[in-house]
Design an enzyme around this catalytic site. Structure first.
Site, mmCIF file in Angstrom:
data_model
loop_
_atom_site.group_PDB
_atom_site.id
_atom_site.type_symbol
_atom_site.label_atom_id
_atom_site.label_comp_id
_atom_site.label_asym_id
_atom_site.label_seq_id
_atom_site.Cartn_x
_atom_site.Cartn_y
_atom_site.Cartn_z
ATOM 1 N N ASP A 280 80.209 86.255 17.233
ATOM 2 C CA ASP A 280 80.820 86.446 18.530
ATOM 3 C C ASP A 280 81.126 88.073 18.829
ATOM 4 O OD1 ASP A 280 82.285 85.936 20.868
ATOM 5 O OD2 ASP A 280 83.545 84.583 20.132
HETATM 6 C C1 NOJ Z 1 83.868 86.168 23.617
HETATM 7 C C2 NOJ Z 1 83.977 84.691 23.351
HETATM 8 O O1 NOJ Z 1 84.895 84.330 22.319
HETATM 9 C C3 NOJ Z 1 82.691 83.607 23.357
HETATM 10 O O2 NOJ Z 1 83.066 82.537 23.601
HETATM 11 C C4 NOJ Z 1 81.743 84.284 24.307
HETATM 12 O O3 NOJ Z 1 80.611 83.493 24.080
HETATM 13 C C5 NOJ Z 1 81.339 85.789 24.186
HETATM 14 N N1 NOJ Z 1 82.652 86.690 24.537
HETATM 15 C C6 NOJ Z 1 80.327 86.235 25.168
HETATM 16 O O4 NOJ Z 1 80.886 86.316 26.178
#
Ligand code: NOJ
Length: 755
Positions: A280
């Site tokens: 993430d």
């Molecule tokens: C953080 C989020 O937790 C995740 O769900 C998301 O896909 C990513 N950012 C990318 O935007």
């Protein structure tokens, strides 16, 4: 000491990787040969480039792409921009390896569908799959070949803002939905120009963050992990998902993005997953804050060796891994294996043959009438009727309705959080729809109150301006007039029935949107009380990303409809249902707590040694019932159903048999209706304490008035087992209860025995 232990682990992994690569027969030898050929040509930097994702189209990223130091970008939207960055990779980089371009398409790209917690309540797998097919088609038209979805985190705590993004609390429903969404996104083949590569997230147990506080710590048993949090991921892997995203939080002391046990032992070892894992956003770098790494180099080492193949945005891999390899701290075999996984997905997705988006499709594929129709249908099936005293619903078109509340005409909140590339202007609000369906003369409108940001200034909503009032319409709310409770009361007094649209702004839910209460923010309770005091029949239509505290509502209002955030067609679906053009059929995918104090509330809880009972010395609270206000699976409609005649085909059955249970469901009311018939099981005696019920099947059944249908559930007995304390899957010899039920707290019951 620590370093040498890590080194041993790394080397062991390098061996394990090659052993695994050999053990896992590549499904397509031709692709594996192509990967081998590329790997032989790649410099170390180019290899790490494939493991690196940055965000956005900017000069720095373009330069890095040219140098082969980026394998993926996120957030580049539109055929023109995506083709531009892709052209740099395919035409200007030495090895011409295409980028894989990703984006968060959580409930639609341009045609925005209901938020996932809402659509889960439809229990309609073909429709959920179809919605993701639409999302895939729109995404690929915009050059997005990879979606960071489905989000399949089981969540038992509505304080957690991200509860809105997933399918609720149940591992069985969550697994069915995970698989349906993967099928929808990926289609028959991810090489299809209208298919995307799905990325199931957040691996794993993110939904169990303590106190519902986003990014917080998670400490749960291996059994809970395996029985509740892992199954939807496993289902997605079995459905062929191309990628996974590792979660932010730590899991039993080891951050999920550096967790060898979940990322390698389970995912690769047990499940044979052969796609790739992306961290993430910045999760590799965050290993430092977690306190398991002192710097980005150590963080990169831990993350990659645990099984995170691609590093999202923090540059930890590209800036550190070359040196780690050159100084023999990291075997090149580990890098090669991760690169292989990334390239495998790129080859399977057809990116080498078709790297570019077809720009023409942007003109034809977005927000088509067909796409809107899918959104309308799913929105309609997602809303849940919780109360309908005196049959206040459906409304009659002859009535005059007062449409009141801060969400009645808020376009952006209809879309909900994480609304892809959705545009507020595309949304049909409830006010729009009631005016259109009933004629403006029958619709009075007053906003009543605004929903302000919370006191710390967070989560201000971006409410779209109200449309100009239609001429001649008795409109108590004009653009220039501030929202006022007296205006709302005035409108209520003049109407036959009040529809009160209250809840949360979309921006109060989603990532980093945890709440400490489930209250209606701002002065909404004052508005509700003032409107209720007019003594007009009131239907509460709640728009929110979580169940809110409505203990007070049953006595004050006649009708309660949970409308969540239903997407571009929200207004049409709500008006359609409330006017009785069809009967509601959504059921709750999450238990509805009475108060914040009883969280976590979930139906599949343990019995305990002192099961809940009205006397003091049993599990519960002194000051309120521990049961939810509305149980998981609950939902009313405009007709009634009776359940009878439960039959278990084989009351004694072996562990490798197939259990068949039938029951008769009859529509005993006067209108056609759809029931979500649910099938629950409980194992009475096992080595570990078992949940009081577990969902093991469901079926949507539409019945005309008086019509009866026999519904059959057929389940492999092996699927009714559980993990023993040593984490072996077993099917205990025991008596099992079964229920065929309209929700998780009622139904007709039978038993069978596993011999
Ligand atoms: C953080 C989020 O937790 C995740 O769900 C998301 O896909 C990513 N950012 C990318 O935007």
């Amino acid at each position: 000491m620590l370093l040498s232990r890590r080194l041993i682990a790394v080397l062991a992994l390098a061996c394990a990787c090659s052993a695994f690569a050999a053990a896992q027969q590549p499904s397509d030898p031709e692709t594996e040969r192509k990967i081998d050929a590329l790997l032989m040509q790649m410099t170390l930097e180019e290899k790490i480039g494939q493991l690196t994702q940055f965000a956005g189209k900017n000069p720095q990223n373009i330069e890095m792409i040219k140098q082969g130091k980026v394998g993926s970008l996120l957030g580049v939207l539109g055929a023109q921009d995506s083709n531009e960055v892709q052209r740099v990779a395919v035409e200007k980089s030495r090895l011409k390896i295409p980028l894989i371009l990703g984006y968060d398409v959580i409930h639609g790209y341009r045609t925005i569908f209901p938020v996932p917690l809402a659509s889960a309540g439809s229990f309609d797998m073909p429709l959920i799959e179809q919605a993701e097919r639409v999302a895939a088609k729109e995404s690929t038209a915009a050059g997005v070949k990879w979606v960071f979805a489905p989000m399949v985190d089981i969540a038992r705590d509505p304080r957690w803002g991200r509860v809105v993004e997933g399918a609720g609390e149940d591992p069985y429903l969550g697994s069915m939905i995970a698989a349906a969404k993967v099928r929808g996104f990926q289609g028959k083949s991810i090489a299809d120009p209208e298919s995307v590569v799905a990325c199931v997230k957040h691996y794993v147990a993110y939904g169990a963050v303590e106190g519902g506080r986003d990014y917080n710590t998670v400490d749960i048993s291996e059994q809970l992990l395996r029985e509740v949090y892992l199954p939807p991921f496993h289902a997605a892997v079995d459905a062929g998902v191309g990628t996974l995203m590792s979660a932010f939080q730590d899991l039993n002391g080891v951050p999920a993005s550096a967790n060898h046990h979940t990322l390698t032992d389970i995912l690769r070892g047990e499940w044979k997953f052969d796609g790739f894992v992306v961290s993430d956003w910045g999760a590799t770098h965050e290993l430092i804050a977690h306190g398991v790494a002192t710097n980005d180099a150590q963080a990169a080492l831990e993350s990659l060796t645990a099984g995170v193949d691609m590093d999202m945005v923090d540059g930890a891999y590209i800036n550190n891994i070359p040196e780690l390899v050159n100084s023999n701290k990291l075997p090149i075999a580990v890098v090669d294996e991760a690169v292989r996984r990334v390239l495998r997905v790129k080859f399977k997705a057809g990116l080498f043959e078709h790297p570019y988006a077809d720009a023409d499709r942007e003109k034809t594929d977005f927000l088509t009438p067909e796409n809107r129709e899918v959104a309308r249908k799913l929105a309609f099936e997602s809303m849940v009727l919780l109360q309908n005293k005196n049959d206040v619903l459906p409304l009659s078109r002859k009535q005059t309705v007062a449409v009141i509340g801060p969400l009645a005409n808020d376009k952006s909140s209809q879309l909900g959080p994480w609304a892809g590339n959705g545009q507020a202007a595309d949304a049909v609000t409830p006010l729009d729809a009631f005016r259109q369906k009933m004629g403006s003369d029958h619709v009075l409108y007053a906003k009543g109150v605004d929903i302000p940001p919370f006191e710390n200034g967070l989560a201000a909503g971006v409410a779209a301006p109200a449309p100009p009032s239609a001429t001649g319409v008795k409109n108590f709310q004009t653009e220039n007039k501030p929202a006022s409770i007296p205006d709302a009361v005035e409108a209520a007094k003049k109407a036959d029935v009040v529809l009160l649209f209250v809840g949360e702004l979309a921006g109060m839910t989603g990532e980093a949107s945890s709440r400490s209460t489930l209250d209606f923010p701002g002065d909404q309770m004052k508005l509700i009380d003032a409107v209720v005091a007019t003594k007009k029949p009131v239907v509460l239509v709640i728009e929110s990303g979580r169940p809110l505290d409505i203990r007070w509502a049953a006595d004050k209002v006649s009708g309660i409809v949970q409308a969540w955030f239903l997407g571009v067609e929200a207004g049409n679906a709500i008006a359609h249902t409330l006017l009785g053009d069809a009967s509601p059929s959504g059921h709750l995918a999450i238990s509805w707590p009475r108060s914040v104090g009883e969280i976590p509330t979930y139906y599949n809880h343990k019995n305990t040694g002192r099961p809940s009972a009205p006397d003091r010395w049993h599990t519960g609270y002194l000051d309120q019932s521990a049961a939810p206000l509305y149980p998981f699976g609950y939902g009313l409609t405009y007709t009634k159903f009776s359940y009878s005649n439960l039959k278990v085909e084989s009351p004694k059955i072996s562990a490798n048999g197939t259990l068949r249970v039938t029951a008769d469901i009859q529509n005993t009311g006067k209108r056609e209706g759809t029931e979500v018939v649910q099938f629950y099981v409980h194992d009475r005696v096992a080595p570990t304490s078992r949940p009081v019920r577990e969902l093991k099947g469901f079926e949507r059944v539409t019945l005309a008035p008086g019509e009866q249908k026999t519904v059959e559930f057929s389940v492999k007995v092996n699927d009714l087992g559980s993990y023993d304390p040593e984490m072996h899957w077993i099917v205990p010899r025991s008596t099992y209860d079964v229920w065929v039920a309209p929700d998780s707290a009622s139904g007709i019951q039978g038993t069978f025995e596993v011999e």
